[in-house]
Design a protein around this motif. Structure first.
Motif, short mmCIF file in Angstrom:
data_model
loop_
_atom_site.label_atom_id
_atom_site.label_comp_id
_atom_site.label_asym_id
_atom_site.label_seq_id
_atom_site.Cartn_x
_atom_site.Cartn_y
_atom_site.Cartn_z
N VAL A 277 36.99 41.59 37.57
CA VAL A 277 35.73 42.50 37.69
C VAL A 277 34.29 42.21 38.25
CG1 VAL A 277 34.68 44.28 36.97
CG2 VAL A 277 37.12 44.16 35.68
N LEU A 278 34.20 40.81 37.36
CA LEU A 278 33.06 39.80 37.50
C LEU A 278 32.59 39.35 39.32
CD1 LEU A 278 31.37 38.74 34.53
CD2 LEU A 278 30.66 39.99 36.34
N SER A 279 33.83 39.12 39.14
CA SER A 279 34.39 38.16 40.84
C SER A 279 34.66 39.59 41.67
CB SER A 279 35.74 37.65 41.35
OG SER A 279 35.80 36.66 40.59
N ARG A 280 35.12 40.36 42.11
CA ARG A 280 34.93 41.94 42.79
C ARG A 280 33.57 42.38 42.78
NH1 ARG A 280 38.23 47.01 41.69
NH2 ARG A 280 37.23 48.68 43.79
N TRP A 281 32.94 41.99 41.94
CA TRP A 281 32.18 42.59 41.95
C TRP A 281 30.87 42.39 42.87
CZ3 TRP A 281 26.56 41.69 40.14
CH2 TRP A 281 25.98 42.69 39.85
N LEU A 282 30.38 41.09 42.53
CA LEU A 282 30.09 39.96 42.89
C LEU A 282 30.60 39.66 44.38
CD1 LEU A 282 29.82 36.43 40.51
CD2 LEU A 282 27.98 38.94 40.73
N GLY A 283 31.26 39.57 45.09
CA GLY A 283 31.38 39.40 46.64
C GLY A 283 31.14 40.23 46.84
N LEU A 284 31.07 41.75 46.83
CA LEU A 284 30.63 42.71 46.63
C LEU A 284 28.32 43.25 47.21
CD1 LEU A 284 32.61 45.70 45.20
CD2 LEU A 284 32.49 45.34 47.62
N VAL A 285 28.08 42.37 45.49
CA VAL A 285 26.99 42.66 46.17
C VAL A 285 26.88 41.95 47.06
CG1 VAL A 285 26.74 44.24 43.61
CG2 VAL A 285 26.80 41.18 44.12
N THR A 286 27.19 40.53 47.17
CA THR A 286 26.68 39.58 47.73
C THR A 286 27.50 39.65 49.34
OG1 THR A 286 28.45 37.94 47.24
CG2 THR A 286 26.25 38.34 45.71
N GLU A 287 27.91 40.91 49.70
CA GLU A 287 28.29 41.65 50.78
C GLU A 287 29.08 39.81 51.48
OE1 GLU A 287 25.00 41.94 53.43
OE2 GLU A 287 24.88 44.10 52.96
N GLY A 288 30.09 39.82 50.69
CA GLY A 288 30.47 38.00 51.13
C GLY A 288 30.12 37.10 51.39
N SER A 289 28.78 36.51 51.22
CA SER A 289 28.04 35.12 51.07
C SER A 289 28.77 33.57 50.67
CB SER A 289 26.54 35.45 51.07
OG SER A 289 26.25 34.15 51.21
N LYS A 290 29.04 32.80 51.06
CA LYS A 290 29.55 32.22 50.22
C LYS A 290 28.18 30.90 49.55
CE LYS A 290 33.77 31.89 53.11
NZ LYS A 290 34.31 30.59 53.45
N ASP A 291 26.81 31.44 49.78
CA ASP A 291 25.76 30.48 49.80
C ASP A 291 25.04 31.30 49.11
OD1 ASP A 291 26.00 28.63 51.22
OD2 ASP A 291 25.87 29.60 53.06
N ALA A 292 25.66 32.43 47.83
CA ALA A 292 25.14 33.33 47.58
C ALA A 292 24.53 32.63 45.66
CB ALA A 292 25.89 34.51 46.56
N LEU A 293 22.85 32.86 45.60
CA LEU A 293 23.15 32.82 44.13
C LEU A 293 22.69 33.45 43.49
CD1 LEU A 293 21.94 30.15 42.03
CD2 LEU A 293 19.04 31.64 42.96
N VAL A 294 23.52 33.35 41.98
CA VAL A 294 24.19 34.53 41.58
C VAL A 294 23.09 34.30 39.99
CG1 VAL A 294 25.80 35.71 39.54
CG2 VAL A 294 26.10 35.07 42.32
N LEU A 295 22.76 35.10 39.34
CA LEU A 295 21.58 35.59 38.22
C LEU A 295 22.22 36.81 37.04
CD1 LEU A 295 19.10 34.07 37.08
CD2 LEU A 295 17.77 35.75 37.49
N ASP A 296 22.51 35.69 35.76
CA ASP A 296 22.55 36.42 34.28
C ASP A 296 22.15 35.77 33.54
OD1 ASP A 296 24.17 37.68 33.16
OD2 ASP A 296 26.01 37.38 33.51
N PHE A 297 21.13 36.99 33.42
CA PHE A 297 20.13 37.52 31.99
C PHE A 297 20.64 36.94 30.84
CE2 PHE A 297 16.49 37.36 35.28
CZ PHE A 297 15.52 36.50 34.07
N PHE A 298 22.05 37.41 30.76
CA PHE A 298 22.67 38.22 29.64
C PHE A 298 24.00 37.41 29.77
CE2 PHE A 298 19.81 41.29 29.87
CZ PHE A 298 18.55 41.43 28.67
N ALA A 299 24.24 36.23 29.23
CA ALA A 299 25.03 34.96 30.43
C ALA A 299 26.10 35.38 29.07
CB ALA A 299 24.82 33.35 29.81
N GLY A 300 25.94 35.39 27.74
CA GLY A 300 27.26 35.62 26.23
C GLY A 300 28.39 34.70 26.35
N SER A 301 29.23 35.14 26.55
CA SER A 301 30.13 33.72 26.62
C SER A 301 30.26 32.78 28.11
CB SER A 301 31.95 34.32 26.72
OG SER A 301 32.24 35.07 27.51
N GLY A 302 29.99 33.55 29.74
CA GLY A 302 30.35 32.83 30.68
C GLY A 302 30.75 32.82 31.52
N SER A 303 31.60 34.43 31.33
CA SER A 303 31.76 35.16 32.41
C SER A 303 31.95 34.89 33.96
CB SER A 303 32.82 36.53 32.08
OG SER A 303 33.19 36.82 30.43
N THR A 304 29.98 34.63 33.90
CA THR A 304 29.20 34.85 35.60
C THR A 304 29.05 34.24 36.32
OG1 THR A 304 28.13 37.33 34.88
CG2 THR A 304 27.80 35.33 36.84
#
Length: 208
Positions: free
Chosen positions: A45-72
């Motif tokens: 689900v995260l992979s799908r969502w990240l692909g959408l919000v970054t518009e497929g950018s292959k050089d995106a920088l993703v920030l997760d302030f609540f890492a938890g187990s590290g799924s992101t």
């Protein structure tokens, strides 16, 4: 403009995603063992969502302030493996204590999940596929490595002030702090040189 779209099929993404959470738990259990972390986020689900919000950018920088187990982090690595991308991630997690065998804090779980997920992804790569960077660096938030000036008589001793690092800190700790203060990317290639018995750091052409 409206006429030019006549008869065309326009595909939009739904605003919600429905998926059983048990699949995410089973996936993490197979990676770290049963019951290490409750209710992890779903990597697919995260992979799908990240692909959408970054518009497929292959050089995106993703920030997760609540890492938890590290799924992101795993989701970013999975995306890179799928399309040879160069996305990066920053995960932030408090050292919250946990009562799990082999792990003292949630951050310990985060790091181990990233290590194992990276190994798993690298193993699945075809021999002819481009190398995927699954490495990461872990930093702990701390006060400055340099002793602050407090105006006490002890700090008026010039010879005693030669070494002004906080006790227990290393030159590597100081280097990272200087990189952050100067706005230098922490992934910048670094070389070391020995000059007159001292170690100098060559950082993007600048010596420290």
């Amino acid at each position: 403009m409206l006429a030019s779209l006549s008869g065309a099929r326009i595909t939009t993404n739904t605003s919600t995603v429905e998926k059983k959470r048990t699949s995410a738990s089973k996936s993490l259990d197979s990676l770290l063992g049963a019951g290490v972390f409750d209710f992890p986020k779903d990597v697919n689900v995260l992979s799908r969502w990240l692909g959408l919000v970054t518009e497929g950018s292959k050089d995106a920088l993703v920030l997760d302030f609540f890492a938890g187990s590290g799924s992101t982090g795993q989701a970013v690595m999975e995306l890179n493996a799928a399309d040879s991308g160069n996305r990066r991630y920053i995960l932030v997690q408090l050292d919250e204590s946990v009562d799990k065998d082999g792990y003292d804090t949630i951050a310990d779980i985060t790091r181990e999940r990233l290590r194992r997920a990276g190994q798993q992804i690298a193993t699945k790569q075809a021999p002819e596929a481009a190398d995927i960077d699954t490495g990461f660096r872990s930093y702990r938030l701390a006060s400055s490595n340099v002793r602050a000036w407090d105006g006490t008589p002890d700090q008026l001793d010039l010879l005693g002030a030669v070494d002004n690092l906080v006790a227990g800190r290393t030159t590597d700790d100081l280097l990272v702090e200087m990189m952050l203060r100067l706005g230098v990317d922490l992934t910048t290639p670094l070389e070391t040189r020995e000059v007159a018995g001292s170690t100098l750091y060559n950082l993007a052409g600048t010596l420290f």
